[in-house]
Design a protein around this motif. Structure first.
Motif, PDB file in Angstrom:
ATOM      1  N   ARG A  59       0.847  -1.200   0.000  1.00 21.20           N
ATOM      2  CA  ARG A  59       0.000   0.000   0.000  1.00 21.20           C
ATOM      3  C   ARG A  59       0.889   1.260   0.000  1.00 21.20           C
ATOM      4  O   ARG A  59       0.683   2.178  -0.791  1.00 21.20           O
ATOM      5  CB  ARG A  59      -0.864  -0.002   1.254  1.00 21.20           C
ATOM      6  N   THR A  60       1.897   1.288   0.856  1.00 22.40           N
ATOM      7  CA  THR A  60       2.772   2.453   0.920  1.00 22.40           C
ATOM      8  C   THR A  60       3.591   2.597  -0.357  1.00 22.40           C
ATOM      9  O   THR A  60       3.686   3.691  -0.928  1.00 22.40           O
ATOM     10  CB  THR A  60       3.750   2.346   2.113  1.00 22.40           C
ATOM     11  N   SER A  61       4.164   1.465  -0.824  1.00 22.99           N
ATOM     12  CA  SER A  61       5.066   1.597  -1.968  1.00 22.99           C
ATOM     13  C   SER A  61       4.317   1.914  -3.265  1.00 22.99           C
ATOM     14  O   SER A  61       4.853   2.587  -4.137  1.00 22.99           O
ATOM     15  CB  SER A  61       5.916   0.327  -2.130  1.00 22.99           C
ATOM     16  N   SER A  62       3.058   1.459  -3.380  1.00 26.00           N
ATOM     17  CA  SER A  62       2.393   1.706  -4.664  1.00 26.00           C
ATOM     18  C   SER A  62       1.376   2.858  -4.639  1.00 26.00           C
ATOM     19  O   SER A  62       0.974   3.328  -5.692  1.00 26.00           O
ATOM     20  CB  SER A  62       1.759   0.428  -5.211  1.00 26.00           C
ATOM     21  N   LEU A  63       0.967   3.276  -3.437  1.00 26.41           N
ATOM     22  CA  LEU A  63       0.007   4.392  -3.400  1.00 26.41           C
ATOM     23  C   LEU A  63       0.539   5.603  -2.642  1.00 26.41           C
ATOM     24  O   LEU A  63      -0.053   6.677  -2.669  1.00 26.41           O
ATOM     25  CB  LEU A  63      -1.308   3.931  -2.738  1.00 26.41           C
ATOM     26  N   GLY A  64       1.673   5.400  -1.942  1.00 25.48           N
ATOM     27  CA  GLY A  64       2.214   6.479  -1.099  1.00 25.48           C
ATOM     28  C   GLY A  64       2.729   7.667  -1.895  1.00 25.48           C
ATOM     29  O   GLY A  64       2.693   7.672  -3.128  1.00 25.48           O
ATOM     30  N   LYS A  65       3.238   8.660  -1.168  1.00 24.75           N
ATOM     31  CA  LYS A  65       3.646   9.927  -1.786  1.00 24.75           C
ATOM     32  C   LYS A  65       4.730   9.766  -2.836  1.00 24.75           C
ATOM     33  O   LYS A  65       4.779  10.497  -3.816  1.00 24.75           O
ATOM     34  CB  LYS A  65       4.184  10.874  -0.703  1.00 24.75           C
ATOM     35  N   LYS A  66       5.628   8.765  -2.607  1.00 23.87           N
ATOM     36  CA  LYS A  66       6.742   8.637  -3.551  1.00 23.87           C
ATOM     37  C   LYS A  66       6.454   7.631  -4.647  1.00 23.87           C
ATOM     38  O   LYS A  66       7.346   7.273  -5.410  1.00 23.87           O
ATOM     39  CB  LYS A  66       7.999   8.206  -2.777  1.00 23.87           C
ATOM     40  N   SER A  67       5.209   7.162  -4.726  1.00 21.51           N
ATOM     41  CA  SER A  67       4.902   6.100  -5.686  1.00 21.51           C
ATOM     42  C   SER A  67       4.705   6.663  -7.100  1.00 21.51           C
ATOM     43  O   SER A  67       4.456   7.857  -7.298  1.00 21.51           O
ATOM     44  CB  SER A  67       3.620   5.388  -5.249  1.00 21.51           C
ATOM     45  N   ALA A  68       4.812   5.730  -8.064  1.00 24.19           N
ATOM     46  CA  ALA A  68       4.572   6.089  -9.465  1.00 24.19           C
ATOM     47  C   ALA A  68       3.142   6.602  -9.648  1.00 24.19           C
ATOM     48  O   ALA A  68       2.860   7.501 -10.433  1.00 24.19           O
ATOM     49  CB  ALA A  68       4.806   4.857 -10.351  1.00 24.19           C
ATOM     50  N   TRP A  69       2.234   6.027  -8.864  1.00 25.69           N
ATOM     51  CA  TRP A  69       0.826   6.428  -8.932  1.00 25.69           C
ATOM     52  C   TRP A  69       0.661   7.887  -8.508  1.00 25.69           C
ATOM     53  O   TRP A  69      -0.055   8.668  -9.144  1.00 25.69           O
ATOM     54  CB  TRP A  69      -0.042   5.510  -8.090  1.00 25.69           C
ATOM     55  N   ALA A  70       1.377   8.286  -7.462  1.00 24.64           N
ATOM     56  CA  ALA A  70       1.280   9.672  -6.995  1.00 24.64           C
ATOM     57  C   ALA A  70       1.748  10.632  -8.087  1.00 24.64           C
ATOM     58  O   ALA A  70       1.158  11.694  -8.316  1.00 24.64           O
ATOM     59  CB  ALA A  70       2.102   9.853  -5.717  1.00 24.64           C
ATOM     60  N   ALA A  71       2.810  10.195  -8.797  1.00 22.96           N
ATOM     61  CA  ALA A  71       3.317  11.024  -9.892  1.00 22.96           C
ATOM     62  C   ALA A  71       2.284  11.118 -11.014  1.00 22.96           C
ATOM     63  O   ALA A  71       2.046  12.191 -11.577  1.00 22.96           O
ATOM     64  CB  ALA A  71       4.624  10.435 -10.411  1.00 22.96           C
ATOM     65  N   THR A  72       1.656   9.972 -11.279  1.00 17.83           N
ATOM     66  CA  THR A  72       0.645   9.941 -12.336  1.00 17.83           C
ATOM     67  C   THR A  72      -0.509  10.893 -12.029  1.00 17.83           C
ATOM     68  O   THR A  72      -1.037  11.578 -12.907  1.00 17.83           O
ATOM     69  CB  THR A  72       0.100   8.505 -12.493  1.00 17.83           C
ATOM     70  N   LYS A  73      -0.878  10.929 -10.739  1.00 21.42           N
ATOM     71  CA  LYS A  73      -2.008  11.781 -10.353  1.00 21.42           C
ATOM     72  C   LYS A  73      -1.744  13.264 -10.644  1.00 21.42           C
ATOM     73  O   LYS A  73      -2.668  14.046 -10.859  1.00 21.42           O
ATOM     74  CB  LYS A  73      -2.332  11.582  -8.869  1.00 21.42           C
ATOM     75  N   LYS A  74      -0.458  13.611 -10.695  1.00 19.44           N
ATOM     76  CA  LYS A  74      -0.135  15.015 -10.945  1.00 19.44           C
ATOM     77  C   LYS A  74      -0.476  15.444 -12.376  1.00 19.44           C
ATOM     78  O   LYS A  74      -0.548  16.627 -12.688  1.00 19.44           O
ATOM     79  CB  LYS A  74       1.342  15.274 -10.660  1.00 19.44           C
ATOM     80  N   LEU A  75      -0.660  14.428 -13.241  1.00 18.57           N
ATOM     81  CA  LEU A  75      -1.037  14.719 -14.630  1.00 18.57           C
ATOM     82  C   LEU A  75      -2.302  15.569 -14.712  1.00 18.57           C
ATOM     83  O   LEU A  75      -2.453  16.396 -15.605  1.00 18.57           O
ATOM     84  CB  LEU A  75      -1.290  13.410 -15.399  1.00 18.57           C
ATOM     85  N   ILE A  76      -3.199  15.317 -13.760  1.00 15.15           N
ATOM     86  CA  ILE A  76      -4.505  16.012 -13.779  1.00 15.15           C
ATOM     87  C   ILE A  76      -4.317  17.520 -13.890  1.00 15.15           C
ATOM     88  O   ILE A  76      -4.996  18.186 -14.664  1.00 15.15           O
ATOM     89  CB  ILE A  76      -5.334  15.694 -12.515  1.00 15.15           C
ATOM     90  N   GLY A  77      -3.328  18.012 -13.190  1.00 15.21           N
ATOM     91  CA  GLY A  77      -3.113  19.446 -13.184  1.00 15.21           C
ATOM     92  C   GLY A  77      -2.410  19.944 -14.446  1.00 15.21           C
ATOM     93  O   GLY A  77      -2.359  21.132 -14.708  1.00 15.21           O
ATOM     94  N   ARG A  78      -1.819  18.982 -15.173  1.00 13.79           N
ATOM     95  CA  ARG A  78      -1.009  19.425 -16.296  1.00 13.79           C
ATOM     96  C   ARG A  78      -1.746  19.326 -17.644  1.00 13.79           C
ATOM     97  O   ARG A  78      -1.285  19.873 -18.634  1.00 13.79           O
ATOM     98  CB  ARG A  78       0.284  18.618 -16.342  1.00 13.79           C
ATOM     99  N   VAL A  79      -2.823  18.565 -17.683  1.00 13.53           N
ATOM    100  CA  VAL A  79      -3.523  18.421 -18.972  1.00 13.53           C
ATOM    101  C   VAL A  79      -4.431  19.629 -19.234  1.00 13.53           C
ATOM    102  O   VAL A  79      -4.742  20.385 -18.308  1.00 13.53           O
ATOM    103  CB  VAL A  79      -4.363  17.116 -19.040  1.00 13.53           C
ATOM    104  N   GLY A  80      -4.803  19.745 -20.476  1.00 12.35           N
ATOM    105  CA  GLY A  80      -5.654  20.859 -20.867  1.00 12.35           C
ATOM    106  C   GLY A  80      -7.039  20.771 -20.217  1.00 12.35           C
ATOM    107  O   GLY A  80      -7.427  19.689 -19.783  1.00 12.35           O
TER     108      GLY A  80
END
Ligand code: DAH
Length: 370
Positions: A59-80
């Protein structure tokens, strides 16, 4: 002209979210079966605890702050702005699904662990208790206690002597002359610094009179030691009980009456006692005493070797020299003493063929006596 570098294949945001979503699902895949409580029920307590810990780590490694998923979520702010609701919704869907799965698994594991713990700790009050193995008193102790009870009832005190003695207490004070064979190296255990293991409990007569003075009535049970080769009737360590009664006007009649009464209480009211003249250095006159066989009542049997009598001990009137050495005036006081072997008595009473059984500490033998 595109702002992107030639040749770089960048995925569209939606696709990227989907790829990461797949990776998430894969990370939780090995726990997926535990969303079914029946699968969790197969685990033992240790395995459930291990699974719970691993799940928390994933849970920590795949959903935590440093996870790839957390990085993916940042896309929301970057798309049009047109794409944002689509990406946002997709992210939310994937995350909700994974979280729901993880929560279910977590819950299943937790409740199973609790159940297992309760089961392990619960006490079945209907089970019969475990009986602690009770010890048994040693046959020699049983006989010793019976002897003590009888003499205490007759007004005697019980004295406890010492097992390592000086020459004075073991021999000299008991009027045993220098050249007496009992003093020989071959008959006694001497220590290198001049002590000896007592070879008789008569030593306690001296200690008791020195400490208590007279009049005195005492018995002294205890271990004695002699250089003997063990055989069915001998052991280099055995038990004796010594008796002493000193007062004004004590006669041989008191000795006979006391020993007779003791043996009646020990072996039954119709027990007959017999005294035979004998010799002991510390008594004058001296007598050995026998009693009518408790088994055949005098008719003759294996125990009494067909004589009808069992030899038990020595006795006599305390020698004036013994009284003098502890400062008692033999013109004023007189007394009697006696001694007998407890092991021998024990072997007779329980019909033991071999006295050594008493010292082998074999519980199969010892637990037969109560
Ligand atoms: N001490 C003696 C022994 O070991 C037994 C004995 C005989 C004790 C006569 C006595 C006595 O007190 O009077 O053989």
């Amino acid at each position: 002209m595109s702002s992107k570098t030639e040749g770089q294949t960048e995925q569209a945001p939606v696709q990227q979210v989907q790829t990461e979503g797949k990776a998430l699902e894969q990370a939780f895949e090995r726990f997926a079966r535990f969303s079914d409580p029946a699968a969790v029920a197969q685990l033992d307590l240790d395995a459930s605890i291990a699974a719970q810990r691993e799940l928390a780590e994933v849970r920590t490694s795949s959903l935590g702050k440093k996870s790839a998923w957390a990085a993916t979520k940042k896309l929301i702010g970057r798309v049009g702005p047109e794409e944002r609701p689509v990406v946002g919704q997709l992210v939310q869907e994937i995350e909700n699904k994974i979280l729901a799965l993880a929560d279910t698994i977590e819950l299943n594991l937790k409740s199973h662990i609790e159940q297992e713990r309760t089961a392990r700790e619960s006490i079945d009050v209907t089970l019969p208790g475990r009986r602690p193995p009770y010890g048994h008193r040693h046959p020699i102790t049983l006989v010793r206690e019976r002897i003590e009870d009888i003499f205490v009832a007759l007004g005697y005190v019980i004295e406890d002597g010492r097992e390592i003695e000086t020459d004075f207490y073991n021999f000299t004070a008991l009027n045993i002359p220098e050249n007496h064979p009992a003093r020989g190296e071959a008959d006694t255990f001497y220590t290198q610094d001049g002590y000896a293991l007592r070879s008789q409990t008569s030593t306690v007569q001296i200690h008791a009179m020195q400490r208590r003075g007279v009049p005195i009535r005492m018995i002294a049970p205890g271990r004695v030691f002699r250089r003997d080769t063990p055989d069915p009737t001998h052991n280099p360590m055995f038990y004796q009980v010594e008796g002493l009664c000193v007062d004004r006007g004590i006669t041989m009649a008191h000795l006979k009456g006391t020993v007779t009464e003791f043996l009646r209480r020990m072996f039954g009211p119709d027990t007959v006692t017999r005294f035979r003249p004998s010799y002991f250095p510390f008594t004058e006159p001296s007598a050995e005493f026998d009693f009518s066989c408790f088994k055949c009542k005098g008719a003759g049997c294996r125990i009494c070797k067909n004589s009808g009598w069992i030899e038990l001990g020595g006795s006599g009137m305390v020698h004036p020299n013994v009284l003098r050495i502890v400062g008692v005036d033999p013109e004023v006081y007189s007394g009697f003493a006696f001694g007998l072997g407890i092991d021998r008595m024990c072997a007779l009473m329980y019909e033991l063929d071999d006295i050594r059984l008493l010292f082998e500490n074999d519980v199969r033998f010892l637990e037969q006596f109560e």
